[in-house]
Design an enzyme around this catalytic site. Sequence first.
Site, mmCIF file in Angstrom:
data_model
loop_
_atom_site.group_PDB
_atom_site.id
_atom_site.type_symbol
_atom_site.label_atom_id
_atom_site.label_comp_id
_atom_site.label_asym_id
_atom_site.label_seq_id
_atom_site.Cartn_x
_atom_site.Cartn_y
_atom_site.Cartn_z
ATOM 1 N N GLU A 119 33.151 26.093 38.130
ATOM 2 C CA GLU A 119 32.076 26.658 38.711
ATOM 3 C C GLU A 119 30.899 26.113 38.250
ATOM 4 O O GLU A 119 29.898 25.818 39.243
ATOM 5 C CB GLU A 119 32.319 28.226 38.001
ATOM 6 C CG GLU A 119 33.631 28.798 38.508
ATOM 7 C CD GLU A 119 33.323 30.513 38.926
ATOM 8 O OE1 GLU A 119 32.931 31.195 37.964
ATOM 9 O OE2 GLU A 119 33.276 30.720 39.973
ATOM 10 N N HIS A 139 37.347 30.337 31.348
ATOM 11 C CA HIS A 139 36.426 31.318 30.938
ATOM 12 C C HIS A 139 36.945 32.093 29.932
ATOM 13 O O HIS A 139 38.122 32.976 30.197
ATOM 14 C CB HIS A 139 35.666 31.981 31.948
ATOM 15 C CG HIS A 139 34.787 31.414 32.841
ATOM 16 N ND1 HIS A 139 34.626 31.721 34.286
ATOM 17 C CD2 HIS A 139 34.009 30.157 32.694
ATOM 18 C CE1 HIS A 139 33.632 30.941 34.756
ATOM 19 N NE2 HIS A 139 33.504 29.925 33.602
ATOM 20 N N HIS A 190 40.535 33.455 31.940
ATOM 21 C CA HIS A 190 40.921 33.136 33.332
ATOM 22 C C HIS A 190 40.528 31.849 33.597
ATOM 23 O O HIS A 190 39.596 30.991 32.945
ATOM 24 C CB HIS A 190 40.871 34.301 33.956
ATOM 25 C CG HIS A 190 39.080 34.415 34.407
ATOM 26 N ND1 HIS A 190 38.214 35.139 33.469
ATOM 27 C CD2 HIS A 190 37.975 33.500 34.845
ATOM 28 C CE1 HIS A 190 37.117 34.880 33.798
ATOM 29 N NE2 HIS A 190 37.019 33.986 34.655
HETATM 30 ZN ZN LIG Z 1 35.070 33.291 35.324
#
Ligand SMILES: [Zn+2]
Length: 372
Positions: A144, A157, A132
């Site tokens: 992130e 990821h 994702h």
């Molecule tokens: Zn993630």
Amino acid sequence: MQLELFITVLLIQNQVLVATASSSSEEDENSEHDGTNDKNSSHEHHWGYDDQEGWSSAFQHCSGQSQSPIDIKTSKVIYDSSLPHIELDGYDLKADPTLKLQNNGHTLQLSLPNTMRIVKGFDQVYLAAQLHFHWGTIAVPGSEHTIDNIHFPAEIHVVHYNSKYTNSSEAESKPDGLAVLGAFIGIGLKDNENYEKILSALNDVSIEDSGTDIPGFNVRHLLPNNLEKFYRYKGSLTTPPCFQTVNWTLFSETVMVSRRQLAALEDTLKAGHKQLLSKNFRAAQLLHGRPVLASFTSSQSVNKDPSEIKPRVTPSEGMSRGDKFAIAFGALFIVTLLSSLIYISKLRKTNSISNKDTRQDVIYKPAIKDDV
Ligand SMILES: [Zn+2]
């Protein structure tokens, strides 16, 4: 005629320079579902990225001491020459069977078969569950993890679970349950045809909880070419329930997609009826003394800063086409600049009035002023 040619050359050069500058400044700037299946959606239904501080009231693990994501301070990472390289197997999927692509309201998620595996790099074999993305907006880079406090435009990821467990939902709450491979996504000049295999289906999953099937492809190509340079630390799911069960691997090399492709990711998916699904990244969490290991030394660092991305050319390979182009471009620029100065100087002598009007169209006013 000569003047038109001169202005055209200057305008073209200016556009190239502006395009280069804007793409690197975007790169300078800088998710959701590290959970492995849809079962989470029932009890995670009410969390959102606007209320990250409130996650821990409903999900106690979210206030733990080993949370993700983190900021990776490159001056503090510990070089560990014994970190084994990651070796992947089964990533090159056939077109059939197809893969399920979903908008789950928190991210764009692709389900993966557990025939895809990490066969080396950890004590056990880890099997793929899903991949994702996390992203921002055109103005807010949305990776992130951050490197020295810098966000990248987006992050991928790829979630794997320990093969000693029956499935990902059993594994995700176990201390050695998950291994996530993460890579930063930056902006390059060309479309990334591998990412296009997913992004071309975005319109089919624009509505929350919608899904579609896409042909299988070589998922390895979504990751950087270089898997040998990475950071490693112990962390968590970056979404509720924030289980601290993830052995994180973050590759140092950035994957590039085009501005158009990133914009499609940022602007297509909806969460709820009208709200755009974007800025699905969690803020960096405190390390609380956790070590961050690196498989490479800082002198080997790749893409430490997204604006510093350079073609990978070793001296023995001589000049690449890019280098030759850069030299030719630089020479052309200098020649044009010199000839323009001479030309303007002559023009000023012959016709100072018409020269004044011309200047309004010329972008390099400082050069003209210097000449004065
Ligand atoms: Zn993630």
